[in-house]
Design a protein around this motif. Structure first.
Motif, PDB file in Angstrom:
ATOM      1  N   ARG A 276       0.838  -1.206   0.000  1.00  0.00           N
ATOM      2  CA  ARG A 276       0.000   0.000   0.000  1.00  0.00           C
ATOM      3  C   ARG A 276       0.869   1.251   0.000  1.00  0.00           C
ATOM      4  O   ARG A 276       1.719   1.400   0.873  1.00  0.00           O
ATOM      5  CB  ARG A 276      -0.912  -0.011   1.228  1.00  0.00           C
ATOM      6  CG  ARG A 276      -1.889  -1.172   1.172  1.00  0.00           C
ATOM      7  CD  ARG A 276      -2.239  -1.759   2.499  1.00  0.00           C
ATOM      8  NE  ARG A 276      -2.746  -3.120   2.328  1.00  0.00           N
ATOM      9  CZ  ARG A 276      -2.044  -4.217   2.559  1.00  0.00           C
ATOM     10  NH1 ARG A 276      -0.791  -4.131   2.985  1.00  0.00           N
ATOM     11  NH2 ARG A 276      -2.576  -5.406   2.353  1.00  0.00           N
TER      12      ARG A 276
ATOM     13  N   VAL B 157       1.316   5.039   0.727  1.00  0.00           N
ATOM     14  CA  VAL B 157       0.731   5.984   1.674  1.00  0.00           C
ATOM     15  C   VAL B 157       1.274   7.367   1.345  1.00  0.00           C
ATOM     16  O   VAL B 157       2.488   7.575   1.318  1.00  0.00           O
ATOM     17  CB  VAL B 157       1.094   5.577   3.117  1.00  0.00           C
ATOM     18  CG1 VAL B 157       0.699   6.660   4.108  1.00  0.00           C
ATOM     19  CG2 VAL B 157       0.433   4.258   3.458  1.00  0.00           C
TER      20      VAL B 157
ATOM     21  N   VAL C 192      -4.220   6.415   0.789  1.00  0.00           N
ATOM     22  CA  VAL C 192      -3.585   5.085   0.750  1.00  0.00           C
ATOM     23  C   VAL C 192      -4.167   4.300  -0.411  1.00  0.00           C
ATOM     24  O   VAL C 192      -5.374   4.341  -0.646  1.00  0.00           O
ATOM     25  CB  VAL C 192      -3.776   4.366   2.108  1.00  0.00           C
ATOM     26  CG1 VAL C 192      -5.212   4.403   2.578  1.00  0.00           C
ATOM     27  CG2 VAL C 192      -3.263   2.936   2.072  1.00  0.00           C
ATOM     28  N   LEU C 193      -3.305   3.621  -1.142  1.00  0.00           N
ATOM     29  CA  LEU C 193      -3.744   2.876  -2.323  1.00  0.00           C
ATOM     30  C   LEU C 193      -3.011   1.545  -2.411  1.00  0.00           C
ATOM     31  O   LEU C 193      -1.786   1.514  -2.510  1.00  0.00           O
ATOM     32  CB  LEU C 193      -3.448   3.704  -3.581  1.00  0.00           C
ATOM     33  CG  LEU C 193      -4.029   3.143  -4.871  1.00  0.00           C
ATOM     34  CD1 LEU C 193      -5.529   3.381  -4.941  1.00  0.00           C
ATOM     35  CD2 LEU C 193      -3.337   3.778  -6.077  1.00  0.00           C
ATOM     36  N   PRO C 194      -3.743   0.432  -2.376  1.00  0.00           N
ATOM     37  CA  PRO C 194      -3.100  -0.879  -2.549  1.00  0.00           C
ATOM     38  C   PRO C 194      -2.657  -1.056  -3.998  1.00  0.00           C
ATOM     39  O   PRO C 194      -3.376  -0.655  -4.923  1.00  0.00           O
ATOM     40  CB  PRO C 194      -4.214  -1.888  -2.217  1.00  0.00           C
ATOM     41  CG  PRO C 194      -5.330  -1.109  -1.632  1.00  0.00           C
ATOM     42  CD  PRO C 194      -5.200   0.285  -2.139  1.00  0.00           C
TER      43      PRO C 194
ATOM     44  N   VAL D  34      -3.603   5.371   8.608  1.00  0.00           N
ATOM     45  CA  VAL D  34      -2.690   6.177   7.794  1.00  0.00           C
ATOM     46  C   VAL D  34      -2.699   7.598   8.333  1.00  0.00           C
ATOM     47  O   VAL D  34      -3.754   8.216   8.420  1.00  0.00           O
ATOM     48  CB  VAL D  34      -3.128   6.141   6.320  1.00  0.00           C
ATOM     49  CG1 VAL D  34      -2.335   7.125   5.480  1.00  0.00           C
ATOM     50  CG2 VAL D  34      -3.002   4.727   5.778  1.00  0.00           C
TER      51      VAL D  34
ATOM     52  N   GLU E 249      -7.589   2.020   6.173  1.00  0.00           N
ATOM     53  CA  GLU E 249      -7.735   1.204   4.965  1.00  0.00           C
ATOM     54  C   GLU E 249      -7.792  -0.271   5.311  1.00  0.00           C
ATOM     55  O   GLU E 249      -7.078  -0.741   6.205  1.00  0.00           O
ATOM     56  CB  GLU E 249      -6.533   1.453   4.036  1.00  0.00           C
ATOM     57  CG  GLU E 249      -6.675   0.839   2.653  1.00  0.00           C
ATOM     58  CD  GLU E 249      -6.040  -0.532   2.494  1.00  0.00           C
ATOM     59  OE1 GLU E 249      -6.180  -1.114   1.426  1.00  0.00           O
ATOM     60  OE2 GLU E 249      -5.412  -1.043   3.463  1.00  0.00           O
TER      61      GLU E 249
ATOM     62  N   ASP F 210      -8.291  -4.198   3.039  1.00  0.00           N
ATOM     63  CA  ASP F 210      -8.411  -4.781   1.702  1.00  0.00           C
ATOM     64  C   ASP F 210      -8.282  -6.289   1.762  1.00  0.00           C
ATOM     65  O   ASP F 210      -7.900  -6.856   2.790  1.00  0.00           O
ATOM     66  CB  ASP F 210      -7.354  -4.188   0.755  1.00  0.00           C
ATOM     67  CG  ASP F 210      -5.922  -4.445   1.223  1.00  0.00           C
ATOM     68  OD1 ASP F 210      -5.583  -5.586   1.587  1.00  0.00           O
ATOM     69  OD2 ASP F 210      -5.128  -3.484   1.228  1.00  0.00           O
TER      70      ASP F 210
ATOM     71  N   PHE G 148      -6.913  -9.156  -1.311  1.00  0.00           N
ATOM     72  CA  PHE G 148      -6.545  -9.410  -2.706  1.00  0.00           C
ATOM     73  C   PHE G 148      -6.126 -10.865  -2.885  1.00  0.00           C
ATOM     74  O   PHE G 148      -5.600 -11.480  -1.966  1.00  0.00           O
ATOM     75  CB  PHE G 148      -5.396  -8.488  -3.147  1.00  0.00           C
ATOM     76  CG  PHE G 148      -5.837  -7.071  -3.341  1.00  0.00           C
ATOM     77  CD1 PHE G 148      -6.458  -6.676  -4.513  1.00  0.00           C
ATOM     78  CD2 PHE G 148      -5.666  -6.141  -2.336  1.00  0.00           C
ATOM     79  CE1 PHE G 148      -6.899  -5.377  -4.678  1.00  0.00           C
ATOM     80  CE2 PHE G 148      -6.103  -4.835  -2.490  1.00  0.00           C
ATOM     81  CZ  PHE G 148      -6.719  -4.456  -3.672  1.00  0.00           C
TER      82      PHE G 148
END
Lengths: 140, 140
Positions: free
Chosen positions: A26, A28, A37-39, B28, B72, B74, B76
């Motif tokens: 992820r 940050v 935040v982005l996976p 985060v 966050e 998730d 996957f």
């Protein structure tokens, strides 16, 4: 080292070994003054930089190019309440050198999404920290 | 809605349903002017706030009390290249009201770590966003 909070600190080598085991981490960063935040799937370069593959039009590229970001990966098992997490903190840079782009097209991560054109982003592993709770997942 | 990047946007209800499935998410925030991220187990309160349980002495409490943070979670699957992620953005507040503390001691999350004294932190679900790649994990 066992901290008061029950976690063991992991050294840089152990952190990088664990990081190499998982496909997704992820990013940050800050977006419009808010924490973001982005996976994303990733690979580790030979100098332990994190390599991401995204599209030139992505918001992510605009937000992180030239900026210090964190990149986190972890594995936890709720049953045994054990696991680890690793955080790399360093500058993110879009790869503009054609030879470097060509190299990463071969050895860098695949995209999980359909992309006409790829952009690679490298995150320097300037600071590498990690911690472990229990020992259930470390050896796997 | 299918974006150019191959992700489907998820609505608030779907986001909260997915969030309730997983035990661990990631806070985060900013620590000493750098992006920071910490995995932690959590629960969802009745008003969809994220509830964390930590120790009064934790760096996290000092860093996030009164501050807008992101949270966050998730899931996957690297084999099918599918999964989802949900991000809640809102103000984090340490619970100081004794009755509220008592209530969260019963219905809030357990700590995965030995703690003499618990502090609860609530993160308001002011902004809830989520996205899904593929459909492999959504129905599970």
């Amino acid at each position: 080292m066992l901290h008061d909070d029950g976690f063991h600190a992991l050294d840089r080598q152990e952190c990088l070994r664990l990081l190499a085991k998982v496909p997704v981490g992820r990013v940050v960063y800050t977006r419009q003054a808010l924490p973001a935040v982005l996976p994303i799937n990733f690979s580790l370069d030979t100098d332990a930089a994190v390599v991401l593959r995204t599209s030139p039009a992505s918001d992510l590229v605009r937000a992180i190019d030239g900026v210090v970001v964190a990149f986190e990966a972890d594995e936890f098992d709720a049953t045994t309440r054990s696991g680890w997490s690793v955080v790399i903190t360093g500058r993110a840079t879009v790869v503009t050198d054609p030879a470097e782009h060509e190299r990463l097209s071969k050895v860098g991560p695949d995209s999980w999404m359909p992309q006409r054109k790829a952009v690679f982003v490298r995150i320097e592993s300037k600071m590498v920290t990690g911690r472990e709770l229990g020992a259930g997942l470390r050896a796997h």
